[in-house]
Design a protein around this motif. Sequence first.
Motif, mmCIF file in Angstrom:
data_model
loop_
_atom_site.group_PDB
_atom_site.id
_atom_site.type_symbol
_atom_site.label_atom_id
_atom_site.label_comp_id
_atom_site.label_asym_id
_atom_site.label_seq_id
_atom_site.Cartn_x
_atom_site.Cartn_y
_atom_site.Cartn_z
ATOM 1 N N SER A 43 -4.695 3.366 -2.473
ATOM 2 C CA SER A 43 -5.893 2.926 -2.252
ATOM 3 C C SER A 43 -6.925 2.818 -3.633
ATOM 4 N N SER A 44 -6.676 4.127 -4.117
ATOM 5 C CA SER A 44 -7.644 4.234 -5.383
ATOM 6 C C SER A 44 -6.660 4.068 -6.856
ATOM 7 N N SER A 45 -5.523 3.476 -6.589
ATOM 8 C CA SER A 45 -4.827 3.356 -7.863
ATOM 9 C C SER A 45 -5.467 2.160 -8.585
ATOM 10 N N PRO A 46 -5.237 2.283 -9.999
ATOM 11 C CA PRO A 46 -5.704 1.190 -11.087
ATOM 12 C C PRO A 46 -4.612 -0.126 -10.687
ATOM 13 N N SER A 47 -3.471 0.199 -9.980
ATOM 14 C CA SER A 47 -2.732 -1.009 -10.014
ATOM 15 C C SER A 47 -3.365 -1.925 -9.098
ATOM 16 N N LEU A 48 -3.929 -1.188 -7.908
ATOM 17 C CA LEU A 48 -4.372 -2.025 -6.815
ATOM 18 C C LEU A 48 -5.630 -2.845 -7.065
ATOM 19 N N GLU A 49 -6.573 -2.010 -7.795
ATOM 20 C CA GLU A 49 -7.720 -2.506 -8.570
ATOM 21 C C GLU A 49 -7.366 -3.999 -9.269
ATOM 22 N N GLU A 50 -6.476 -3.853 -10.116
ATOM 23 C CA GLU A 50 -6.029 -4.903 -10.724
ATOM 24 C C GLU A 50 -5.565 -5.946 -9.941
ATOM 25 N N LEU A 51 -4.709 -5.564 -9.029
ATOM 26 C CA LEU A 51 -4.164 -6.747 -7.979
ATOM 27 C C LEU A 51 -5.420 -7.555 -7.238
ATOM 28 N N VAL A 52 -6.170 -6.631 -6.881
ATOM 29 C CA VAL A 52 -7.485 -7.339 -6.167
ATOM 30 C C VAL A 52 -8.262 -8.152 -6.959
ATOM 31 N N GLU A 53 -8.514 -7.501 -8.369
ATOM 32 C CA GLU A 53 -9.363 -8.467 -9.169
ATOM 33 C C GLU A 53 -8.499 -9.683 -9.602
ATOM 34 N N ALA A 54 -7.227 -9.919 -9.442
ATOM 35 C CA ALA A 54 -6.447 -11.247 -9.780
ATOM 36 C C ALA A 54 -6.515 -12.107 -8.588
ATOM 37 N N MET A 55 -6.459 -11.491 -7.341
ATOM 38 C CA MET A 55 -6.500 -12.228 -6.345
ATOM 39 C C MET A 55 -7.718 -12.943 -5.867
ATOM 40 N N MET A 56 -8.900 -11.925 -6.292
ATOM 41 C CA MET A 56 -10.365 -12.543 -6.043
ATOM 42 C C MET A 56 -10.713 -13.326 -7.154
ATOM 43 N N GLY A 57 -10.022 -13.241 -8.122
ATOM 44 C CA GLY A 57 -10.514 -14.266 -9.224
ATOM 45 C C GLY A 57 -9.646 -15.575 -9.219
ATOM 46 N N CYS A 58 -9.034 -15.996 -8.153
ATOM 47 C CA CYS A 58 -8.355 -17.288 -8.353
ATOM 48 C C CYS A 58 -9.193 -18.145 -7.340
ATOM 49 N N LYS A 59 -9.080 -19.162 -7.574
ATOM 50 C CA LYS A 59 -10.046 -20.232 -6.955
ATOM 51 C C LYS A 59 -9.758 -20.455 -5.308
ATOM 52 N N ASN A 60 -8.235 -20.139 -4.991
ATOM 53 C CA ASN A 60 -7.834 -20.180 -3.516
ATOM 54 C C ASN A 60 -7.839 -18.800 -2.873
ATOM 55 N N LYS A 61 -8.734 -17.984 -3.311
ATOM 56 C CA LYS A 61 -8.542 -16.545 -2.761
ATOM 57 C C LYS A 61 -8.795 -16.378 -1.248
ATOM 58 N N THR A 62 -9.340 -17.582 -0.547
ATOM 59 C CA THR A 62 -9.587 -17.427 0.874
ATOM 60 C C THR A 62 -8.277 -17.349 1.488
ATOM 61 N N TYR A 63 -7.292 -18.000 0.967
ATOM 62 C CA TYR A 63 -5.850 -17.876 1.669
ATOM 63 C C TYR A 63 -5.378 -16.447 1.578
ATOM 64 N N PHE A 64 -5.669 -15.722 0.641
ATOM 65 C CA PHE A 64 -5.241 -14.020 0.444
ATOM 66 C C PHE A 64 -5.970 -13.506 1.806
ATOM 67 N N LEU A 65 -7.191 -13.892 1.982
ATOM 68 C CA LEU A 65 -7.723 -12.873 2.782
ATOM 69 C C LEU A 65 -7.723 -13.345 4.286
ATOM 70 N N THR A 66 -6.376 -13.900 4.380
ATOM 71 C CA THR A 66 -6.030 -14.198 5.948
ATOM 72 C C THR A 66 -5.113 -12.998 6.388
ATOM 73 N N ASN A 67 -4.909 -12.166 5.284
ATOM 74 C CA ASN A 67 -3.932 -11.026 5.312
ATOM 75 C C ASN A 67 -4.664 -9.717 5.663
ATOM 76 N N ILE A 68 -4.374 -9.002 6.867
ATOM 77 C CA ILE A 68 -5.205 -7.658 6.855
ATOM 78 C C ILE A 68 -5.088 -6.723 5.804
ATOM 79 N N HIS A 69 -3.935 -6.748 5.211
ATOM 80 C CA HIS A 69 -3.685 -5.751 4.074
ATOM 81 C C HIS A 69 -4.462 -6.122 2.851
ATOM 82 N N VAL A 70 -4.224 -7.278 2.671
ATOM 83 C CA VAL A 70 -5.198 -7.412 1.427
ATOM 84 C C VAL A 70 -6.520 -7.501 1.640
#
Length: 193
Positions: free
Chosen positions: A34-61
């Motif tokens: 949860s506190s790894s820099p890789s996770l932060e990078e991953l989250v920023e990449a997903m939340m930075g794309c225009k179709n981020k709502t699709y990623f937010l259907t997955n509980i792990h994301v």
Amino acid sequence: MMEFMAMLKKNENEHRPPTKLLNLAGQLCRELQSSSPSLEELVEAMMGCKNKTYFLTNIHVVRACVSVHIDKGQHDAACSVLEYCEAEEKEELVQLWHEIHYRKVMKKQQINFLTPLQKFRCRKRNPPPLSLCPGGLKNRNYSEEVRQHLHRFAAEVTANPNKKQREGLARDTNLQPVQIYNWFANYRRRQKA
């Protein structure tokens, strides 16, 4: 992680990301700490794309996004993720909602934990939005009719009913005998106060 970033870049203009990409996102969010820099990078990449709502259907994301925001002290952003996500696991989302608010209170009061009473008060002050509880919050109070019946019994018969009387009241009100027992115990406590 590299594979995911390459797929994300390749599909950034797609209306809906491919299922493989969505599944990979969930898998990576589940595996990374949860506190790894890789996770932060991953989250920023997903939340930075225009179709981020699709990623937010997955509980792990969703869990990963909330975790990253909490680690950064961005409690309001974490709440926004929960409000607008479309994951199916509503009970878990409500728990995450409460956890965000517990952390917010602990940070404000500069303490490391909350007592059960503090948690209760925090939940009362910060109820989850309707998007997380489509049926509304469960009301733990009894109906007006049931309360009147119990008050009448307490005033006219006894405020300390025996087992047989409690069982009869339970049948009359559609409650469990233990609920009747607790109601009368609380009633007597309120009368003393």
